[in-house]
Scaffold this motif. Structure first.
Motif, PDB file in Angstrom:
ATOM      1  N   ALA A  88       1.178  -1.434  -0.406  1.00 19.50           N
ATOM      2  CA  ALA A  88       0.048   0.243  -0.124  1.00 19.50           C
ATOM      3  C   ALA A  88       0.913   1.065   0.154  1.00 19.50           C
ATOM      4  O   ALA A  88       0.522   2.473  -0.859  1.00 19.50           O
ATOM      5  CB  ALA A  88      -1.003   0.280   0.964  1.00 19.50           C
ATOM      6  N   LEU A  89       2.694   0.885   0.534  1.00 22.17           N
ATOM      7  CA  LEU A  89       2.881   2.518   0.523  1.00 22.17           C
ATOM      8  C   LEU A  89       3.442   2.598  -0.341  1.00 22.17           C
ATOM      9  O   LEU A  89       3.684   4.165  -0.990  1.00 22.17           O
ATOM     10  CB  LEU A  89       3.744   2.165   1.806  1.00 22.17           C
ATOM     11  N   ALA A  90       4.116   1.847  -1.583  1.00 21.43           N
ATOM     12  CA  ALA A  90       4.136   1.750  -2.341  1.00 21.43           C
ATOM     13  C   ALA A  90       3.841   2.735  -3.488  1.00 21.43           C
ATOM     14  O   ALA A  90       4.157   3.033  -4.653  1.00 21.43           O
ATOM     15  CB  ALA A  90       5.010  -0.092  -2.962  1.00 21.43           C
ATOM     16  N   ARG A  91       2.118   1.795  -3.305  1.00 24.72           N
ATOM     17  CA  ARG A  91       0.819   2.725  -4.301  1.00 24.72           C
ATOM     18  C   ARG A  91       1.315   4.278  -3.915  1.00 24.72           C
ATOM     19  O   ARG A  91       0.737   4.814  -4.836  1.00 24.72           O
ATOM     20  CB  ARG A  91      -0.477   1.409  -4.213  1.00 24.72           C
ATOM     21  N   HIS A  92       1.423   4.281  -2.461  1.00 27.34           N
ATOM     22  CA  HIS A  92       0.783   5.600  -2.331  1.00 27.34           C
ATOM     23  C   HIS A  92       1.918   6.250  -2.842  1.00 27.34           C
ATOM     24  O   HIS A  92       1.593   7.787  -3.850  1.00 27.34           O
ATOM     25  CB  HIS A  92       0.541   5.199  -0.539  1.00 27.34           C
ATOM     26  N   PHE A  93       3.074   6.092  -2.272  1.00 25.66           N
ATOM     27  CA  PHE A  93       3.586   7.152  -3.294  1.00 25.66           C
ATOM     28  C   PHE A  93       4.524   6.933  -4.926  1.00 25.66           C
ATOM     29  O   PHE A  93       4.975   7.922  -5.063  1.00 25.66           O
ATOM     30  CB  PHE A  93       6.153   6.994  -2.475  1.00 25.66           C
TER      31      PHE A  93
END
Length: 544
Positions: free
Chosen positions: A348-353
């Motif tokens: 989810a962090l990868a998608r966000h950033f």
């Protein structure tokens, strides 16, 4: 709570017929033994132990709580939907589903076990999820895993004889899991001897030579911190040919912790609370009758020597200095919190950033292998491969491990006389986490303070320097700042660590805080990350 088996069954039927009732259903875990045709009843008239606790339901008495988990509430304003708890939990469900494929295939030690097909499926899925998020370089990095010892079979069979009562037949304890470092192979049949907690006071004057020792330990709160600890070594060194450790825990969970309890390559087993309760009672009845109970322990294992993989992906920043974000992809049993939750939050962090403006530093995402399997440490393999690039330029390593399990507690009303203590139920908050910063940098500590004040994290109120868990592969790398929060609760390393134990609210708290931490750290000066003084932030940050 003292009721006959018939009364328990009747109450259960009433509860099933009355869905509007606010009282939890009572589930007797042992079926009544039919009276023997003649003489004393089978197995001294005790109710026989039942099946393993259903991993999808867990050891909780109420499958549908009437009260909600504590809501994830943050500052007003737009929030990135990829960090919502509901979205992340869909990924957790997918990852846990890979574990259940292993269970359906009949694996004895089931789950996303490094070296087994369910792990291969998981790590390939992680690479594809990162590519779909926009990290086009997401790829598998293979390394050789050797001397990975995994149990293939294990059984505790209590031998039924007429001495236990007419009609007593063999009983297999369904929660039994072989322990040790492996390979553990062999068969032994011997009398059982109860040895309390296996402490020196329990063993004094007790003849264990040629016997199977039975001891009891209390997870406090988990296998990671059982009390007392490491007593299997003592009973085996006293001459026992095998050992059974009862875990005083709710339900009839399977538990596996490799060799944390000190058995090595000998025939040692762990059994769940319900099997353990029966075992204690039958040994007590046999002792009163002047009889001995015998059992057969058997186990077999395999040793893997094959290539396995990490997934690695990068999100370029304005510089090639790095923040490395790690989450291990393997897990025993369902492994919902350990570590499907951490892997899903990392993705989810990868998608966000990937949707945000570039950060100062490059983000390196690592879904690692082998956290649970000696001989297959994915973090060490990543380190060996990237010592001269990602690690040489690293200003911070963040580990995301066990971030989102529901807190659990014993009920105050559901007293039991058929297990250890009261029933276990879900609480509204999250399991409290250990927080660690290896260099105790004030800037990083203040970020964790914001996590508690602004993102409602549940955590201990101390900041440790030691970082248990997947960061062990970096533990001697003192020059690189490292941080994490981690927990091990009642279902840690058990078949109860399944989807029900990870609420979306906890996932959202963890994801939104880690997004704040990574953003702040990726844009901070190196001096701040390495320990320079800082003034604590007075206001909460905008919510990611």
């Amino acid at each position: 709570m003292s009721r006959t088996a018939a009364g328990l069954l009747a109450l259960s039927l009433v509860m099933m017929a009355s869905p509007a009732s606010t009282q939890p259903a009572v589930r007797p875990f042992m079926r009544p033994v039919a009276s023997a045709k003649s003489g004393a009843p089978a197995w001294f008239g005790l109710r026989l132990p039942g099946p393993e606790t259903d991993p999808k339901a867990g050891p909780l008495e109420a499958a549908a709580p009437l009260l909600p988990a504590r809501l994830a509430t943050f500052a007003s304003g737009p929030m990135d939907p990829v960090l919502s708890g509901a979205a992340i939990r869909q990924d957790v469900a997918t990852i846990v589903g890979f574990s259940h494929q292993s269970r359906a295939a009949g694996d004895y030690l089931w789950g996303r076990v490094t070296g087994r097909p369910a792990y291969d499926t998981t790590i390939a899925w992680a690479a594809e999820a990162l590519r779909r998020a926009g990290l086009s370089d997401a790829h598998l990095e293979a390394f050789r895993a050797s001397d990975v010892n995994l149990p293939l079979q294990g059984e505790i069979r209590l031998i039924g004889t007429e001495a236990m009562g007419a009609g007593s037949r063999d009983i297999v304890l369904n929660s039994a899991m072989v322990g040790g470092d492996g390979p553990v192979d062999g068969v032994v049949t011997a009398p059982l001897v109860y040895a309390g907690q296996g402490l020196d006071a329990d063993l004094a004057g007790r003849d264990l030579k040629g016997k199977i020792a039975v001891i009891v330990a209390t997870p406090d709160p988990s296998l990671y911190a059982a009390t007392p600890s490491n007593r299997l070594t003592a009973v085996m060194d006293a001459g026992a040919v095998g050992a059974i450790e009862i875990l005083a825990q709710p339900g009839n969970l399977k538990s596996f912790d490799r060799d944390r309890h000190g058995c090595g390559r000998r025939l040692c087993f762990i059994v769940g609370g319900e099997d353990g309760f029966f075992l204690q009672n039958v040994l007590g009845e046999a002792a009163k009758a002047g009889r001995a109970v015998s059992a057969t322990l058997s186990a077999s294992s395999e040793t893997l020597d094959r290539d396995i993989s990490n997934t690695v992906a990068t999100l370029p920043g304005r510089t090639d200095r790095t923040v490395i974000i790690v989450a291990h992809a393997d897990g025993w049993f369902g492994g919902a919190d350990d570590n499907a939750s951490g892997l899903a939050v990392m993705i989810a962090l990868a998608r966000h950033f990937a949707r945000q403006p570039k950060l100062e530093r490059t983000l390196v995402f690592v879904a690692s292998a082998g956290h649970h399997s000696a001989g297959a440490n994915g973090v060490r393999a990543f380190r060996a491969r990237h010592e001269e690039d990602y690690l040489a330029k690293a200003d911070l390593i963040v580990n995301i491990e066990h971030p989102a399990q529901s807190a659990m507690m014993r009920t105050y009303v559901e007293r039991r006389n058929d297990n250890f203590g009261s029933a276990m139920v879900a609480a509204s908050g999250d399991l409290s986490k250990q927080i660690a910063v290896n260099n105790r940098a004030p800037f990083l500590i203040d970020l964790w303070r914001q996590g508690i004040a602004c993102f409602d994290l549940d955590a201990q109120r101390f900041v440790d320097q030691a970082l248990p868990g997947d960061l062990n592969g970096f533990s001697d790398l003192k020059s690189v700042p490292q941080t994490q929060m981690i927990a091990s609760g009642a279902v840690y390393h058990t078949s109860g660590d399944d989807l029900y134990s990870v609420p979306p609210e906890a996932l959202e708290r963890a994801a939104r805080f880690h997004a704040h931490l990574v953003r702040a750290a990726a844009n901070a000066t190196s001096d701040l990350l390495r320990g320079a003084d800082v003034t604590s932030a007075k206001a909460c940050p905008p919510t990611p």
